[in-house]
Design a protein around this motif. Structure first.
Motif, short mmCIF file in Angstrom:
data_model
loop_
_atom_site.label_atom_id
_atom_site.label_comp_id
_atom_site.label_asym_id
_atom_site.label_seq_id
_atom_site.Cartn_x
_atom_site.Cartn_y
_atom_site.Cartn_z
N LEU A 246 -4.08 -1.07 -7.95
CA LEU A 246 -5.38 -0.54 -7.56
C LEU A 246 -5.20 0.94 -7.21
O LEU A 246 -4.17 1.32 -6.64
N ILE A 247 -6.21 1.76 -7.52
CA ILE A 247 -6.15 3.19 -7.24
C ILE A 247 -7.32 3.60 -6.37
O ILE A 247 -8.48 3.37 -6.72
N GLU A 248 -7.01 4.18 -5.22
CA GLU A 248 -8.02 4.73 -4.33
C GLU A 248 -7.82 6.25 -4.36
O GLU A 248 -6.87 6.75 -3.74
N PRO A 249 -8.68 7.02 -5.04
CA PRO A 249 -8.40 8.43 -5.33
C PRO A 249 -9.11 9.45 -4.44
O PRO A 249 -9.23 10.61 -4.83
N GLN A 250 -9.59 9.06 -3.25
CA GLN A 250 -10.41 9.97 -2.45
C GLN A 250 -9.78 10.40 -1.13
O GLN A 250 -10.17 11.43 -0.57
N ALA A 251 -8.84 9.65 -0.61
CA ALA A 251 -8.31 9.92 0.74
C ALA A 251 -7.54 11.23 0.78
O ALA A 251 -6.76 11.55 -0.14
N MET B 196 0.85 -1.19 0.00
CA MET B 196 0.00 0.00 0.00
C MET B 196 0.88 1.24 0.00
O MET B 196 1.66 1.45 0.93
N GLY B 197 0.78 2.05 -1.05
CA GLY B 197 1.54 3.28 -1.13
C GLY B 197 0.68 4.47 -0.76
O GLY B 197 -0.35 4.72 -1.39
N LEU B 198 1.09 5.20 0.27
CA LEU B 198 0.33 6.36 0.73
C LEU B 198 0.73 7.59 -0.07
O LEU B 198 1.91 7.99 -0.08
N GLY B 199 -0.24 8.19 -0.74
CA GLY B 199 0.03 9.33 -1.61
C GLY B 199 0.57 10.53 -0.86
O GLY B 199 0.25 10.76 0.32
N CYS C 249 7.58 1.35 -3.74
CA CYS C 249 6.53 0.35 -3.95
C CYS C 249 6.87 -0.53 -5.15
O CYS C 249 6.73 -1.76 -5.09
N ALA C 250 7.30 0.08 -6.23
CA ALA C 250 7.66 -0.67 -7.43
C ALA C 250 8.83 -1.62 -7.15
O ALA C 250 8.84 -2.77 -7.60
N GLU C 251 9.79 -1.13 -6.39
CA GLU C 251 10.94 -1.97 -6.03
C GLU C 251 10.50 -3.20 -5.24
O GLU C 251 10.94 -4.33 -5.53
N LEU C 252 9.64 -3.01 -4.26
CA LEU C 252 9.16 -4.13 -3.45
C LEU C 252 8.34 -5.10 -4.31
O LEU C 252 8.42 -6.32 -4.13
N PHE C 253 7.56 -4.56 -5.24
CA PHE C 253 6.78 -5.42 -6.15
C PHE C 253 7.72 -6.29 -6.98
O PHE C 253 7.50 -7.51 -7.13
N HIS C 254 8.75 -5.69 -7.54
CA HIS C 254 9.68 -6.44 -8.39
C HIS C 254 10.51 -7.44 -7.59
O HIS C 254 11.02 -8.42 -8.16
N GLN C 255 10.61 -7.24 -6.28
CA GLN C 255 11.27 -8.21 -5.42
C GLN C 255 10.36 -9.40 -5.11
O GLN C 255 10.79 -10.36 -4.46
N GLY C 256 9.10 -9.32 -5.56
CA GLY C 256 8.16 -10.42 -5.35
C GLY C 256 7.52 -10.44 -3.98
O GLY C 256 6.99 -11.48 -3.57
N LEU C 257 7.50 -9.31 -3.29
CA LEU C 257 6.97 -9.29 -1.92
C LEU C 257 5.44 -9.21 -1.89
O LEU C 257 4.84 -9.48 -0.86
N ALA C 258 4.81 -8.83 -2.98
CA ALA C 258 3.35 -8.87 -3.10
C ALA C 258 3.00 -8.81 -4.57
O ALA C 258 3.78 -8.33 -5.40
N LYS C 259 1.81 -9.30 -4.89
CA LYS C 259 1.37 -9.33 -6.29
C LYS C 259 0.55 -8.12 -6.68
O LYS C 259 0.18 -7.97 -7.84
N GLN C 260 0.26 -7.26 -5.70
CA GLN C 260 -0.61 -6.12 -5.99
C GLN C 260 -0.16 -4.90 -5.18
O GLN C 260 0.26 -5.03 -4.03
N ILE C 261 -0.28 -3.72 -5.80
CA ILE C 261 -0.02 -2.45 -5.13
C ILE C 261 -1.31 -1.65 -5.13
O ILE C 261 -1.98 -1.53 -6.15
N LEU C 262 -1.65 -1.10 -3.99
CA LEU C 262 -2.79 -0.19 -3.88
C LEU C 262 -2.24 1.20 -3.55
O LEU C 262 -1.61 1.38 -2.51
N PHE C 263 -2.44 2.15 -4.44
CA PHE C 263 -2.06 3.53 -4.20
C PHE C 263 -3.29 4.30 -3.74
O PHE C 263 -4.36 4.22 -4.35
N THR C 264 -3.13 5.06 -2.65
CA THR C 264 -4.26 5.77 -2.07
C THR C 264 -3.91 7.24 -1.87
O THR C 264 -2.84 7.57 -1.37
N GLY C 265 -4.82 8.13 -2.29
CA GLY C 265 -4.63 9.54 -2.05
C GLY C 265 -5.28 10.42 -3.11
O GLY C 265 -5.13 10.19 -4.30
N LYS C 266 -6.02 11.41 -2.64
CA LYS C 266 -6.58 12.45 -3.52
C LYS C 266 -5.62 13.62 -3.55
O LYS C 266 -4.82 13.80 -4.45
N SER C 267 -5.68 14.43 -2.52
CA SER C 267 -4.70 15.48 -2.27
C SER C 267 -4.81 15.82 -0.80
O SER C 267 -5.81 15.54 -0.16
#
Length: 209
Positions: A91-96, A29-32, A42-60
């Motif tokens: 995954l994109i959560e665009p409201q927080a 989970m990447g906090l915007g 987040c991309a680095e951890l993904f490429h290391q195989g630590l999870a199959k999905q990234i959820l980015f969260t944040g509006k402004s």
């Protein structure tokens, strides 16, 4: 900026850092924020195989109005794609608009199958993220980390040193105030941190209180 202000700021910086040892998880989970280096991590951890999905969260939030063409989450997702993360893994959560909403909205989007999550944020918001996720998503095992950025390199052109210090001071205040509201678990504030906080407030670093 005086040496005393810089020393007090370093004291807060050291307090805010956590850097949990990360291991395989169900979700990254990447906090915007203003700091695209979080998306890089987040991309680095993904490429290391630590999870199959990234959820980015944040509006402004307090610091990113007008910084990106879209939301923080969308900007982070674009950066991750540029670094080779496939779109289907994002995954994109665009409201927080704050860390509490980051956690609550991500929890709602991710569903009930998440048992372990790697929370990636700016170095100086690790402790706040740690306290928030344990109050608002207590049934997930949360590992909190950040880009390995040095104090001297954390400020950016869009977010210079004085704003960076205002943010760290404000987050200490939130650690004091928020547990009673249920937003965070309680944190022990060492005397050296309390003294640095008081000194910086007196020096005018109170815009994020």
């Amino acid at each position: 900026m005086s040496p005393a202000v810089l020393q007090a700021a370093r004291t807060l910086w050291d307090f805010h850092l956590i850097y949990d040892e990360v291991s395989k998880a169900d979700l990254i989970m990447g906090l915007g924020s203003y700091d695209l280096r979080v998306a890089d991590r987040c991309a680095e951890l993904f490429h290391q195989g630590l999870a199959k999905q990234i959820l980015f969260t944040g509006k402004s939030g307090n610091w990113t109005g007008g910084l990106y063409d879209g939301t923080e989450a969308e900007a982070f997702a674009m950066r991750a794609k540029e670094l080779g993360v496939p779109g289907k893994a994002i995954l994109i959560e665009p409201q927080a608009t704050n860390i509490g909403e980051n956690i609550r909205y991500a929890k709602a989007m991710a569903g009930d199958n998440i048992r372990r999550a790697i929370i990636v944020t700016k170095p100086q918001t690790q402790r706040r993220a740690h306290a928030t996720v344990r109050a608002q998503w207590p049934d997930v095992e949360a590992l909190v980390t950040a880009p390995p950025t040095r104090f001297e390199n954390q400020p950016t052109q869009a977010y210079p040193l004085d704003m960076f210090i205002h943010e760290m001071v404000g987050d200490v205040q939130r650690m004091i105030d928020y547990p009673a509201k249920g937003f965070q678990i309680a944190q022990s504030i060492p005397a050296s941190v309390a003294d640095a906080f008081d000194f910086l407030v007196k020096e005018g670093y109170h815009h994020h209180l």
